[in-house]
Write a protein that holds these residues in place. Structure first.
Motif, short mmCIF file in Angstrom:
data_model
loop_
_atom_site.label_atom_id
_atom_site.label_comp_id
_atom_site.label_asym_id
_atom_site.label_seq_id
_atom_site.Cartn_x
_atom_site.Cartn_y
_atom_site.Cartn_z
N PRO A 102 0.81 -1.22 0.00
CA PRO A 102 0.00 0.00 0.00
C PRO A 102 0.84 1.28 0.00
CG PRO A 102 -0.07 -1.05 2.15
CD PRO A 102 0.65 -1.99 1.23
N TYR A 103 2.10 1.18 0.38
CA TYR A 103 2.96 2.36 0.39
C TYR A 103 3.27 2.85 -1.02
CZ TYR A 103 3.50 1.70 5.35
OH TYR A 103 3.25 1.57 6.68
N ARG A 137 -3.20 7.18 3.51
CA ARG A 137 -2.42 6.30 4.40
C ARG A 137 -2.24 6.92 5.77
NH1 ARG A 137 1.60 5.84 0.36
NH2 ARG A 137 2.96 6.89 1.86
N CYS A 160 -5.09 6.29 8.18
CA CYS A 160 -5.45 4.89 8.38
C CYS A 160 -4.36 4.17 9.16
CB CYS A 160 -5.62 4.19 7.02
SG CYS A 160 -6.94 4.86 6.00
N LEU A 175 -2.31 0.61 9.11
CA LEU A 175 -2.00 -0.47 8.18
C LEU A 175 -1.62 -1.72 8.97
CD1 LEU A 175 0.17 1.48 5.59
CD2 LEU A 175 -2.27 1.01 5.50
#
Length: 87
Positions: free
Chosen positions: A66-67, A75, A78, A80
């Protein structure tokens, strides 16, 4: 709490707009997005204000990093988690 399940590949921006309207109607919603790494910039941009206000709780699922794929602004709002196989 109400929830909706969308797929970033299949569903269009209009589907995300509908979820936002439902969130306003129900005073919040959980949005589960499969293949979140495929969420394009337009869809990410419409979700950002809703995440900031707490109107939408986002649960995204991906097999990619996701990075590399998710907007840093999303991000940062949220948490992770990396899930691994139980062995």
């Amino acid at each position: 709490m109400n929830y909706r399940f969308l797929n970033a590949v299949i569903h269009k921006k209009q589907d995300f707009d509908i979820v936002i309207e439902e969130a306003k109607m129900y005073d919040g919603i959980i949005l589960i997005v499969d293949e979140i790494h495929r969420l394009n910039k337009d869809k990410q941009d419409i979700l950002l204000p809703q995440l900031e206000s707490g109107l939408i709780i986002l649960i995204g699922m991906t097999t990619s990093n996701p990075y590399h794929a998710i907007n840093p602004a999303i991000r940062s709002r949220c948490q992770l988690f990396e899930l691994k196989d139980l062995k």
